[in-house]
Each structure stands twice: as C-alpha cells, then as structure tokens.
Design a protein around this motif. Structure first.
Motif, short mmCIF file in Angstrom:
data_model
loop_
_atom_site.label_atom_id
_atom_site.label_comp_id
_atom_site.label_asym_id
_atom_site.label_seq_id
_atom_site.Cartn_x
_atom_site.Cartn_y
_atom_site.Cartn_z
N ASP A 143 0.82 -1.21 0.00
CA ASP A 143 0.00 0.00 0.00
C ASP A 143 0.86 1.27 0.00
O ASP A 143 0.58 2.23 0.71
CB ASP A 143 -0.95 0.00 1.21
CG ASP A 143 -2.12 0.95 1.01
OD1 ASP A 143 -2.46 1.25 -0.14
OD2 ASP A 143 -2.70 1.40 2.03
N ASP A 146 1.18 5.84 -4.61
CA ASP A 146 0.30 7.01 -4.54
C ASP A 146 -0.34 7.34 -5.88
O ASP A 146 -1.47 7.84 -5.93
CB ASP A 146 1.07 8.22 -4.03
CG ASP A 146 1.53 8.04 -2.60
OD1 ASP A 146 0.68 8.11 -1.70
OD2 ASP A 146 2.74 7.81 -2.38
N ARG A 193 -4.37 7.83 -5.37
CA ARG A 193 -5.06 7.31 -4.20
C ARG A 193 -6.35 8.08 -4.00
O ARG A 193 -6.40 9.29 -4.14
CB ARG A 193 -4.18 7.44 -2.96
CG ARG A 193 -2.88 6.65 -3.02
CD ARG A 193 -1.98 7.01 -1.85
NE ARG A 193 -2.57 6.56 -0.60
CZ ARG A 193 -2.33 5.37 -0.05
NH1 ARG A 193 -1.52 4.51 -0.63
NH2 ARG A 193 -2.89 5.03 1.09
N GLY A 198 -7.39 5.21 -0.37
CA GLY A 198 -6.85 4.18 -1.20
C GLY A 198 -6.80 2.82 -0.54
O GLY A 198 -6.12 1.92 -0.97
#
Length: 205
Positions: A143, A146, A193, A198
């Motif tokens: 994760d 961006d 995101r 996101g």
C-alpha cells in the motif's frame, strides 16, 4: 525540489513524498517486453512521460530492469527519458552486487517497504518507479503507491507478465485524475489514491 502538494492524500500521509508508478501496458494488462507489442509511439506519449518525470528526483528499480537498462540508457539519446534516468539517483533492489557503472546507481539490500518509507519521510519530490514489474507489485501489496500513470497500447499480446496479476492485494480504490487518447489509439491514464485513502475495500458484488 519541493515536494508537490498532497492535499488529496489520506490522513497521516500528507507530508510524505509520493511514490509514482509509470508503466506501459497492453490491452490485456501485460507490462513485459513492451518493445514486442507497442508498435506506435505518438508525440503525446513522450509529452505524457515528460510530465510524469518532471516532478521525480529519485527512481526505484528492480534488479531485472536494472540489468536490462544498464547497457542501453547511459548512451541513449531517446528523450526526455535518457537525460532523466541517467542523472537521477537510482535505488536498485537486489541481493547481489551491481555489475554496471551507471551514474547515480545505488544498491539497496534492505526490505523494499523499509527503504521506500525512509525515502518518503525525507525531503524531495516524487519517487518514480519505471519498469520493474515485481517491484511495483510489492509496492502495491504494501500500500505504498500514490499514483499510477499508464500508457495502454491498442494491442492484445496473449502472453507475458502482467502488472496486476491474479491474486494481487485488492480491491484498491483509486481516483482517475487524467485520461486522453492519442492519434494511434493509445490510452494515457492517470490514477491517484482516492480521497478515502486508497484502502482495500471489501467487494459487495
């Protein structure tokens, strides 16, 4: 270079440098060996690449991409990428020594997540990721991506490594920030995101 504004970033990430992925894709999602299936490259594609890299002052590379590029780009005159990739610090993730003598290369043996988070917390512009399919997948799984900027060629390859393989962590909510179609039929897509952060959202479908 000052870090671009991240007003749309989720809480807790607003001051971090962005990790920005740029990738060439076929219609069926293959990112491997684009030279085999990307037949037309419009001026719009080069302009799109130029806009993406102009805010980047570090680049992350996987070992496979490094080995593939180290003999080509140092003497290439293909702009705007040649000057950019040769002059920008390159963080190469590998457990083995680098064999090339590419300007501004740096071997990284630390875990991907640790090294990237340390870069994000420092000063600077965006952190680019180019090629490096496996590395992009690791960043998505952690994760840490961006933005995604995708050049989608009007070609179905039928084989090859996909950027988003079956089983990748998901779904990942993104917001489309740009889209255009070149004269040759290539799609230029930009995603960031989402305002929700996101995060992975459980599917109800």
């Amino acid at each position: 270079m000052a870090s671009p504004s991240r007003s749309s970033s989720p809480p807790g990430r607003a001051q971090l440098r962005k990790v920005v992925v740029y990738s060439l894709l076929s219609l069926d999602g293959v990112a491997e060996e684009p030279g085999d299936w990307m037949f037309d490259v419009d001026a719009e594609v080069f302009a799109f690449l130029g806009r993406v890299i102009e805010t980047q002052d570090d680049v992350l590379l996987g070992r496979g991409t490094y080995d593939y590029w180290v003999d080509y780009w140092p003497t290439s005159e293909v702009q705007p990428f040649a000057d950019f990739i040769n002059s920008t610090p390159k963080h190469v993730f590998s457990s083995h020594p680098l064999w090339g003598t590419w300007q501004n290369e740096q071997l990284v043996t630390a875990p991907v997540e640790d090294h990237v988070q340390a870069l994000q917390a420092g000063l600077g512009g965006d952190i680019g990721v180019h090629g490096s399919i496996t590395l992009v997948q690791a960043l998505l799984a952690a994760d840490l991506v961006d933005e995604l900027h995708l050049v989608v060629a009007p070609t179905i390859t039928g084989r090859g490594a996909r950027l988003f393989p079956s089983g990748i962590n998901g779904p990942l909510r993104l917001a489309c920030t740009g889209q255009s179609l070149t004269p040759s039929g290539t799609l230029l897509l930009s995603y960031a995101r989402s305002a929700e952060g996101g995060q992975h959202v459980p599917s109800r479908l």
